[in-house]
Design an enzyme around this catalytic site. Structure first.
Site, PDB file in Angstrom:
ATOM      1  CG  ASP A   1      -3.547   5.567  -2.594  1.00 29.59           C
ATOM      2  OD1 ASP A   1      -2.928   5.177  -1.588  1.00 29.59           O
ATOM      3  OD2 ASP A   1      -3.529   6.748  -3.002  1.00 29.59           O
TER       4      ASP A   1
ATOM      5  CG  HIS B   1      -2.331   0.409   0.886  1.00 26.42           C
ATOM      6  ND1 HIS B   1      -2.641   1.504   0.110  1.00 26.42           N
ATOM      7  CD2 HIS B   1      -3.529  -0.145   1.227  1.00 26.42           C
ATOM      8  CE1 HIS B   1      -3.952   1.613  -0.006  1.00 26.42           C
ATOM      9  NE2 HIS B   1      -4.519   0.619   0.656  1.00 26.42           N
TER      10      HIS B   1
END
Length: 472
Positions: free
Chosen positions: A447, A443
């Site tokens: 995104d 992450h």
């Protein structure tokens, strides 16, 4: 006059600093040619046969099978220029070939060296060059308070490690009565543990049949208590194994995998998204390709081609995080790793420049690396440097998974099994070939929108292979 040269464990590349001796390929007294493999070792990356740069007569070997040695530690000594007693031609060459893996000739061994402790002293040439043979042939006898056995005239029993010999010796087990389940009849630890459990069951049955029989005294000094002179005890795993608990050291390839997975979980904030896709058209396209003649195209190769096309659209996922510099490093090439299960554990061979290969080339390279993984001949270079991993866990018969990212990469695409399922196709319910796709991603590099876009593009290509034509 012969010149005795010492051959040390060479630098095996990829930052590896140590290796475990798996199997000696020569004996003391053997004549070796220049560049002849003399020992098979296992590193954290792969199994490697190490060639000797000298030709001559082996005068000594250092380290038993199962010993872990650092780079630069002595392996063998070779008498160069000496004519064997058998009258064979002199193949020696003092200059050697210099063709021993990477950085042969490390002059100094690291200070840290781990050796397998020998159970009894060995004198003369045996201490320098031959394998200690214990726990074989006749029943164990006491040697300086420890169990031992004379070497058999028939030669050593092939045993995978000194720990196996010690386990057998401490329990009075004759290794020559066992049939090894390893390669070429090699006796594994599991073989010894199985024999001990069988003996325990047989002993229990005998005591049940004769409940009033006297309890026999210990017949081996290895198991008798020594209150006045404590002896070195076997590791807890050895004792526990007899009572139904088996412990396996995390070393070699298995240890490297464990370290990498643990590091990935510690350092990477991963997330997973998944989607079901109708793979019917992809399967039909593959069938049509293979029906047209030429080399057969594998499904894995088509999935890899889809991956590289998706990474061209979403390059954020073809990257790594430099934690020290706090930077995301994006690659302009795709070195595609793929998970492969072998007898020695999970390995991830890497297809170099997968983005520049067509389906035929990918199929051939997958086949070559898979076979090398099965035979344990993958090189360290073939197991490192990946930028993205494709994990086809569908071969295990499962639909989905949330795999751990192959550190230091940033993402992994998982592919489940392709099975017939009810599916709404063109407005009607039909039976279609359905697959679940999952993407586990770091992450920090992107995104959910980017990850979702990548996975959706992969699914679109699976459902409509013509979508790939845009990137060909």
């Amino acid at each position: 006059m012969a010149q005795v040269l010492e051959f040390k464990l060479p630098d095996l590349g990829e930052g590896l600093t140590e290796a475990e001796i798996v199997r000696w390929l020569v004996e003391v007294g053997d004549v070796v040619a220049i560049d002849q493999p003399v020992v098979e070792v296992e590193t954290a990356k792969a199994m490697v046969e190490v060639p000797c740069p000298y030709g001559g007569v082996v005068t000594a070997r250092f380290g038993e099978e199962g010993t872990e040695l650092p780079v630069g530690a002595p392996l063998i000594t070779v008498a160069v220029g000496e004519r064997p007693a058998s009258g064979e031609a002199d193949t020696a060459g003092a200059e050697g070939s210099g063709n021993v893996l990477v950085g042969y000739g490390t002059s100094e061994a690291p200070a840290r060296r781990r050796r397998v402790r020998r159970e009894q002293p060995v004198s003369g040439a045996s201490a320098a060059g031959s394998r200690a043979v214990t726990g074989q042939g006749a029943a164990p006898v006491a040697v300086n308070g420890q169990a031992g056995a004379p070497e058999s005239e028939d030669g050593p029993v092939p045993v995978i490690s000194p720990l196996v010999r010690r386990l057998a010796r401490q329990n009075g087990l004759d290794l020559r009565e066992l049939t090894g389940s390893g390669p070429d009849g090699l006796i594994l630890r599991a073989d010894v543990e199985y024999a001990l459990r069988a003996a325990a069951r047989a002993g229990g049955a005998a005591q049940t049949a004769q409940p009033h029989a006297p309890v026999p005294q210990a017949t081996s000094t290895a198991t008798a208590p020594q209150p006045t002179a404590p002896q070195p005890t076997a590791p807890q795993s050895t004792a526990a194994a007899v009572h139904g608990e088996i412990r396996t050291p995390l070393k070699g390839i298995r240890g490297a995998v464990a370290d990498k997975l643990a590091r990935s979980r510690r350092e990477i904030p991963d997330a997973t998204c998944w989607v079901d896709a109708d793979a019917t058209e992809l399967m039909r396209a593959r069938t049509a390709m293979n029906a047209a003649g030429g080399p057969k195209i594998s499904l894995l190769a088509l999935l890899a081609r889809i991956c590289t096309a998706a990474l061209a659209r979403f390059p954020e996922l073809n990257s790594t995080v430099d934690t020290d510099a706090r930077e995301v490093v994006r690659f302009d090439h795709v070195h595609l790793g793929f998970a492969a299960q072998t007898d020695r554990g999970l390995v991830v061979p890497v297809v170099r420049d997968a983005h520049a290969r067509d389906a035929e080339s990918l199929t051939a390279e997958f086949a070559r690396l898979t076979e090398a993984g099965r035979t344990g001949t993958l090189t360290p270079a073939e197991l490192t440097g990946g930028t993205f991993t494709l994990n086809n866990y569908g071969v295990f018969g499962v639909d989905g998974s949330t795999p751990i990212i192959n550190h230091p990469e940033a993402a992994m695409l998982g592919v489940g099994r392709i099975v017939p399922k009810p599916w709404v196709h063109e407005g009607e319910l039909a039976v279609r070939q359905v697959v679940q796709l999952s993407l586990t991603f770091d992450h920090r590099v992107c995104d959910g929108g980017t990850a979702g876009g990548f996975l959706r593009y992969v699914a679109d290509c699976v459902e409509q292979p013509a979508v790939l034509l845009r990137t060909l």
